[in-house]
Write an enzyme that holds these catalytic residues in place. Structure first.
Site, mmCIF file in Angstrom:
data_model
loop_
_atom_site.group_PDB
_atom_site.id
_atom_site.type_symbol
_atom_site.label_atom_id
_atom_site.label_comp_id
_atom_site.label_asym_id
_atom_site.label_seq_id
_atom_site.Cartn_x
_atom_site.Cartn_y
_atom_site.Cartn_z
ATOM 1 N N SER A 229 0.847 -1.194 0.000
ATOM 2 C CA SER A 229 0.000 0.000 0.000
ATOM 3 C C SER A 229 0.881 1.241 0.000
ATOM 4 O O SER A 229 2.037 1.195 0.409
ATOM 5 C CB SER A 229 -0.894 0.000 1.230
ATOM 6 O OG SER A 229 -0.088 0.214 2.372
ATOM 7 N N LYS A 230 0.281 2.335 -0.449
ATOM 8 C CA LYS A 230 1.045 3.584 -0.497
ATOM 9 C C LYS A 230 1.665 3.870 0.854
ATOM 10 O O LYS A 230 2.826 4.235 0.962
ATOM 11 C CB LYS A 230 0.114 4.744 -0.895
ATOM 12 C CG LYS A 230 0.129 5.048 -2.385
ATOM 13 C CD LYS A 230 0.272 6.555 -2.603
ATOM 14 C CE LYS A 230 0.693 6.868 -4.028
ATOM 15 N NZ LYS A 230 -0.387 6.660 -4.988
ATOM 16 N N SER A 231 0.874 3.669 1.904
ATOM 17 C CA SER A 231 1.385 4.022 3.231
ATOM 18 C C SER A 231 2.524 3.090 3.636
ATOM 19 O O SER A 231 3.523 3.522 4.188
ATOM 20 C CB SER A 231 0.255 3.983 4.254
ATOM 21 O OG SER A 231 -0.392 2.743 4.199
ATOM 22 N N GLN A 232 2.386 1.779 3.323
ATOM 23 C CA GLN A 232 3.482 0.850 3.646
ATOM 24 C C GLN A 232 4.726 1.170 2.830
ATOM 25 O O GLN A 232 5.840 1.201 3.342
ATOM 26 C CB GLN A 232 3.076 -0.589 3.316
ATOM 27 C CG GLN A 232 2.274 -1.293 4.356
ATOM 28 C CD GLN A 232 1.816 -2.630 3.794
ATOM 29 O OE1 GLN A 232 1.137 -2.686 2.777
ATOM 30 N NE2 GLN A 232 2.223 -3.692 4.433
ATOM 31 N N ALA A 234 5.605 3.844 1.586
ATOM 32 C CA ALA A 234 6.179 5.154 1.868
ATOM 33 C C ALA A 234 6.821 5.231 3.244
ATOM 34 O O ALA A 234 7.377 6.258 3.601
ATOM 35 C CB ALA A 234 5.092 6.224 1.743
#
Ligand code: GLU
Length: 295
Positions: A229-232, A234
């Site tokens: 995921s984007k959050s992971q 990033a």
């Protein structure tokens, strides 16, 4: 293709702290360079001030140093290399291979954003400069991991921006000029950039520059097989704990964890990794990431 000794590079844009995906590209390109007995360079791609984050250059370089990934030659900064990009642009303009373009994004929306001829609704004070891409510009290359890749650049990309209307150099021009000027023989980077490769080859041909070998590492997937995921993706890597992170990246690169078991120091781990690395274990489609964060 050149027969020069292997020279690879890692070329981060200072848009934030290094995250896992970029560190994977750094470590992967370092391993392939060491495996080939070659050099590995760091190049800071700081040509896009609107996207840059204050302190990111220093933080990225500190992270790479903490992971033992040192440039074999002095680090180059794109922000100090504008004359090289200007010379390339002048050459293309003089040869009629590039042209000034006043089209805005809105002007090109009806063509799906793809520029084939100018449809500008008004003149700009500072037009963009584009590479003229001829009709039927089919470019193909053999990626070191992904295999044969083809792209019809005129249809899929259109005329390539070299100098942006906001006055900044386009990544595509700077990367091509620098890879050639620095004698890079092997570009190893994340699969998110595979789509840029055909236009970079076209630009090399227009400038009379050699084409390096390309290898695109697959994107990281999480343990359940979904794109990280984007959050992971990033999450900044923790530079205070390089050993578990390097072990994690090593496994994500398809390499056997046991090869690094004995290492207790970063340099030692890198030595073991360079000795045990087998490019054949790299996976083509996706890298199933081990559980994150590492224990
Ligand atoms: N600077 C680019 C990025 O951080 C990578 C350029 C490249 O490896 O060709 O996405």
């Amino acid at each position: 293709m050149s027969s020069l000794p292997y020279r690879g590079r890692f070329a981060p844009s200072p848009t934030g702290p290094l995250h896992l995906g970029s560190l994977l590209a750094a470590f992967g390109s370092w391993l392939l360079a060491r495996h080939a007995g070659g050099q590995w360079l760091i190049r800071v791609e700081d040509i896009d001030p609107p996207r840059e984050v204050a302190g990111a250059v220093e933080s990225q370089l500190a992270t790479l140093a903490a992971f033992g990934l040192q440039s074999d030659l002095p680090i180059q900064y794109q922000s100090r290399r504008h004359p090289l990009y200007q010379a390339a642009l002048t050459q293309l303009l003089e040869q009629g291979k590039a042209f000034a373009c006043h089209c805005s994004r809105a002007d090109l929306a009806a063509q799906g954003g793809i520029h084939r001829h100018c449809v500008a609704s008004q003149q700009r004070a500072h037009p963009a400069i584009r590479l003229r891409v001829d009709d039927g510009s089919l470019v193909s290359f053999d990626d070191g991991l992904q295999g044969h890749v083809e792209q019809v650049v005129d249809r899929d990309v259109g005329d390539v921006v070299l100098l942006r209307a906001d006055g900044y150099w386009a990544y595509q021009l700077a990367v091509v000029v620098d890879d050639a000027e620095q004698g890079i023989t092997h570009v190893v980077r994340g699969a998110d950039l595979i789509d840029s490769t055909a236009r970079q080859i076209l630009l090399q041909q227009a400038l009379g520059l050699p084409t390096p070998h390309y290898l695109h590492l697959p994107l990281l997937l999480d343990a359940s097989g979904d794109k990280l995921s984007k959050s992971q993706a990033a999450v900044p890597v923790d530079a205070t704990r390089p050993l578990p992170v390097l072990r994690w990246l090593w496994t994500a690169l398809g390499q056997p964890p046991a090869a690094l078991d004995a290492a207790t120091q970063v340099d030692e781990l890198l030595q073991h990794a360079a000795a045990a690395f087998e490019p054949g274990r790299l996976q083509k489609t996706s890298l199933r990431a081990p559980e994150w964060p590492p224990a």
